[in-house]
Enzyme design. Structure first.
Site, PDB file in Angstrom:
ATOM      1  N   ARG A   1       0.782  -1.113  -0.123  1.00 50.01           N
ATOM      2  CA  ARG A   1      -0.002  -0.019  -0.090  1.00 50.01           C
ATOM      3  C   ARG A   1       0.767   1.295   0.087  1.00 50.01           C
ATOM      4  NH1 ARG A   1       1.160   2.126   4.628  1.00 50.01           N
ATOM      5  NH2 ARG A   1       1.107   0.958   6.579  1.00 50.01           N
ATOM      6  N   GLY A   2       0.298   2.325  -0.484  1.00 48.75           N
ATOM      7  CA  GLY A   2       1.153   3.518  -0.274  1.00 48.75           C
ATOM      8  C   GLY A   2       1.366   3.916   1.210  1.00 48.75           C
ATOM      9  N   GLY A   3       2.296   5.021   1.401  1.00 50.36           N
ATOM     10  CA  GLY A   3       2.341   5.417   2.702  1.00 50.36           C
ATOM     11  C   GLY A   3       3.477   4.745   3.576  1.00 50.36           C
ATOM     12  N   ASP A   4       3.695   5.098   4.786  1.00 51.63           N
ATOM     13  CA  ASP A   4       4.720   4.598   5.492  1.00 51.63           C
ATOM     14  C   ASP A   4       4.232   3.602   6.378  1.00 51.63           C
ATOM     15  OD1 ASP A   4       7.200   4.910   7.388  1.00 51.63           O
ATOM     16  OD2 ASP A   4       7.781   6.590   6.365  1.00 51.63           O
ATOM     17  N   VAL A   5       4.785   3.703   7.901  1.00 55.41           N
ATOM     18  CA  VAL A   5       4.643   2.629   8.827  1.00 55.41           C
ATOM     19  C   VAL A   5       3.442   3.117   9.549  1.00 55.41           C
ATOM     20  CG1 VAL A   5       6.034   3.911  10.566  1.00 55.41           C
ATOM     21  CG2 VAL A   5       5.561   1.267  10.660  1.00 55.41           C
ATOM     22  N   THR A   6       2.474   2.115   9.742  1.00 54.19           N
ATOM     23  CA  THR A   6       1.347   2.273  10.565  1.00 54.19           C
ATOM     24  C   THR A   6       1.052   0.813  11.517  1.00 54.19           C
ATOM     25  OG1 THR A   6      -0.994   3.156  10.644  1.00 54.19           O
ATOM     26  CG2 THR A   6      -0.592   1.477   9.015  1.00 54.19           C
TER      27      THR A   6
ATOM     28  N   ILE B   1      -5.159   6.546   6.297  1.00 52.47           N
ATOM     29  CA  ILE B   1      -5.653   6.136   5.244  1.00 52.47           C
ATOM     30  C   ILE B   1      -4.432   5.467   4.237  1.00 52.47           C
ATOM     31  CG2 ILE B   1      -6.779   6.669   3.231  1.00 52.47           C
ATOM     32  CD1 ILE B   1      -8.403   8.660   4.591  1.00 52.47           C
ATOM     33  N   GLY B   2      -4.464   4.552   3.643  1.00 53.24           N
ATOM     34  CA  GLY B   2      -3.381   3.990   2.656  1.00 53.24           C
ATOM     35  C   GLY B   2      -4.033   2.905   1.569  1.00 53.24           C
TER      36      GLY B   2
ATOM     37  N   CYS C   1       3.086   6.875  10.110  1.00 50.75           N
ATOM     38  CA  CYS C   1       3.128   7.554   8.717  1.00 50.75           C
ATOM     39  C   CYS C   1       4.247   8.270   8.359  1.00 50.75           C
ATOM     40  CB  CYS C   1       2.024   8.346   8.650  1.00 50.75           C
ATOM     41  SG  CYS C   1       0.138   7.382   8.687  1.00 50.75           S
TER      42      CYS C   1
END
Lengths: 208, 90
Positions: free
Chosen positions: A74-79, A142-143, A172
């Protein structure tokens, strides 16, 4: 347009991911849009734009806290996902909703802001930062991923989340504090009520 | 020239560009997160060949033609422009 709702309850992240991929394949093959609701045992997911510095502890130390770490498409950083956080995976065919990722993401944010309003929480989306915030604190992440214009992954709504686990990461990749509906309301928020409102909001925004 | 869909691009002597598709109004570029195929590898139509990320969305791009991945024009971590060439299939 109808949305098929599935509530998977508490599901291991990787098992849920496999089920989600099967759902994506069925929607690509012509099945209707699906809205999946679930919770995951504690897991850190690293998106495609993850920065190693977003993990504030060594992997081993994090895993010793009982938190699994996995990379995801998915897009984005860590969650972080953990019980008490409602995960929403809209598996929607954007060929029917307009092939525009920006519009889709903005619509998800509108759904999220509207959802929180139902619980007396005034939230906002901030230009240039995906997700939904209450003041400076982030409440919904959101990602998404998209395959043949069918969406997967989605939203993490902090309902009754153990926020202390966010101290393990820069959520994120941002220097942002996380909050939850429970923290803002001062009491536990019934998950079934949030699920019901999520379904209602998605039908309002995506079935008209 | 009539194209034979069963023949690879190489057999037909043509090159096919892998294009970063339109992702929506207002989106002009995306970062290539990863390539799933290596240069020199055979690919089939519809094979997931790379992933582009924009904002918080990851978009899977498929091979538009069968053949060999001849070159990668936008490496992992680099930005490509919408409508621009990401790689070439021969």
């Amino acid at each position: 347009m109808q949305i098929i709702v599935e509530d998977w309850g508490l599901v291991n992240y990787l098992d849920g991911y496999e089920r989600q991929k099967k759902c994506v394949q069925s929607v690509i093959a012509g099945a209707g849009d699906h809205l999946i609701l679930c919770e995951h045992p504690a897991v850190l997911t690293l998106g495609r734009r993850s920065n190693p510095e977003s993990l504030l502890y060594q992997r081993k130390e994090i895993e010793e806290h009982g938190v699994m770490i996995t990379s995801v498409d998915r897009g984005g950083d860590v969650t972080l996902h953990t019980p008490g956080q409602l995960i929403v995976y809209p598996v929607f065919n954007l060929n029917k909703h307009g092939k525009n990722l920006k519009v889709y993401m903005e619509k998800l944010e509108e759904v999220a802001v509207d959802l929180l309003k139902n619980f007396g929480i005034l939230a906002i989306s901030i230009g240039g930062q995906r997700g939904v915030f209450v003041g400076p604190d982030k409440i919904i992440s959101i990602g998404i991923g998209v395959r043949k214009w069918v969406t997967y992954h989605g939203l993490g709504i902090n309902v009754n989340t153990d926020l202390s686990l966010f101290n393990l990461i820069k959520p994120c990749g941002l220097n942002v504090r996380m909050t939850s509906m429970q923290k803002l309301k001062g009491h536990t928020v019934p998950m079934r009520d949030v699920k019901a409102k999520v379904v209602e909001q998605f039908r309002k925004y995506f079935c008209s | 020239m009539l194209l034979n869909p069963v023949m690879t691009s190489k057999e037909q002597g043509i090159l096919t560009n892998i294009i970063l598709p339109e992702l929506g109004e207002g989106i002009t570029k995306a970062t290539i997160a990863c390539w799933h195929a290596k240069v020199g590898e055979d690919v089939v139509v519809g094979q997931e060949i790379c992933e582009a990320v924009t904002d918080k969305a990851s978009f899977v791009i498929e091979a538009p033609a069968p053949g060999k991945l001849k070159s990668i024009c936008v490496d992992e971590g680099q930005e490509g422009l919408v409508g621009g060439v990401l790689g070439i299939i021969e």
